[in-house]
Enzyme design. Structure first.
Site, short mmCIF file in Angstrom:
data_model
loop_
_atom_site.label_atom_id
_atom_site.label_comp_id
_atom_site.label_asym_id
_atom_site.label_seq_id
_atom_site.Cartn_x
_atom_site.Cartn_y
_atom_site.Cartn_z
N SER A 153 5.69 -12.87 10.08
CA SER A 153 6.68 -13.31 11.06
C SER A 153 6.16 -14.41 11.98
O SER A 153 6.94 -15.04 12.69
CB SER A 153 7.17 -12.13 11.91
OG SER A 153 6.22 -11.78 12.88
N LYS A 191 3.77 -11.50 18.95
CA LYS A 191 4.96 -12.34 19.06
C LYS A 191 4.83 -13.31 20.23
O LYS A 191 3.96 -13.16 21.09
CB LYS A 191 6.20 -11.47 19.30
CG LYS A 191 6.60 -10.58 18.14
CD LYS A 191 7.16 -11.37 16.98
CE LYS A 191 7.60 -10.47 15.84
NZ LYS A 191 6.48 -9.77 15.21
#
Length: 232
Positions: A153, A191
């Site tokens: 991701s 993230k």
């Protein structure tokens, strides 16, 4: 000679690599230069590559290496000298931005398990092994640890599955930082961090993953990315 936009992009990439250890995403480049589309960024990157200032690395998502800097950005126009450890002979040139063998130092950091760059996985609390890290990657006065990345991701931030990320331990972050976030006290993920009022957005660097938003009391910052180690 570079155009103003080419110089601005080169400076932005250089600063982000110096700060985060990885180049910025195309979206971040587009925002920084106030361009309307990514095609403009592609043209600027191609121009910088053709002029020998950057190199795009094959078979890696948006991996960019700065080869040299112009005088206006503190370079000498001749390119960076690689940081090489040579055990058989001494480097008599000793360029200003090279590290001689006697100056190269390393330290060991604990690898605290795997961190998800995808759907959050259960947080791991115990070291599984140690990894040697260049001392220059460690910021003085702060505790650091390492994590192995699992998932894709963050691939558009140059972070691939299997990479080892170096994390500076901190409980605070600024918008845009790549952080280790602990979600609801049991799931950890890597993230980009953004505060939106009383909520925290954890943003992937891969369009296949949606941005996840949580109340700010459900997310705890455990550290900030300061470096990356990749083996082949």
């Amino acid at each position: 000679m570079l155009t103003r936009k080419q110089l601005d992009l080169l400076e932005f990439i250089h600063k982000r690599v110096q700060r985060d250890g990885v180049p910025p995403s195309f979206d971040e480049m587009k925002e920084a230069l106030d361009l309307r589309s990514k095609s403009g960024i592609h043209r600027l990157i191609t121009a910088l590559e053709e002029r020998g200032f950057i190199r795009r690395l094959a078979h890696r998502a948006r991996a960019i290496e700065i080869v040299k800097l112009p005088d206006s950005l503190g370079g000498d126009g001749s390119g960076f000298h690689p940081r090489v450890i040579d055990g058989d002979r001494q480097d008599t040139r000793k360029p200003a931005n090279a590290i001689g063998i006697e100056a190269v130092e390393a330290c060991e950091l604990p690898v605290m398990g795997r961190i998800a760059a995808g759907v959050p996985i259960e947080a791991l609390q115990h070291a599984t092994r140690n990894v040697a890290v260049p001392q220059a990657m460690i910021r003085g006065g702060q505790d650091h640890y390492a994590l192995e990345v699992k998932g894709d991701s963050m691939i558009d931030a140059g972070i691939n599955d299997g990479d080892v990320v170096i994390i500076q331990q901190t409980s605070t972050a600024e918008n845009g930082d790549i952080v280790v976030a602990l979600v609801e006290d049991h799931e950890a993920t890597l993230k980009r961090f953004f505060r939106r009022g009383n909520a925290i957005a954890l943003e992937a660097a891969n369009p296949a993953y949606e941005t996840r938003v949580f109340p700010d009391d459900k997310v705890k910052v455990q550290g900030r990315l300061v470096g990356l180690i990749r083996t082949y």
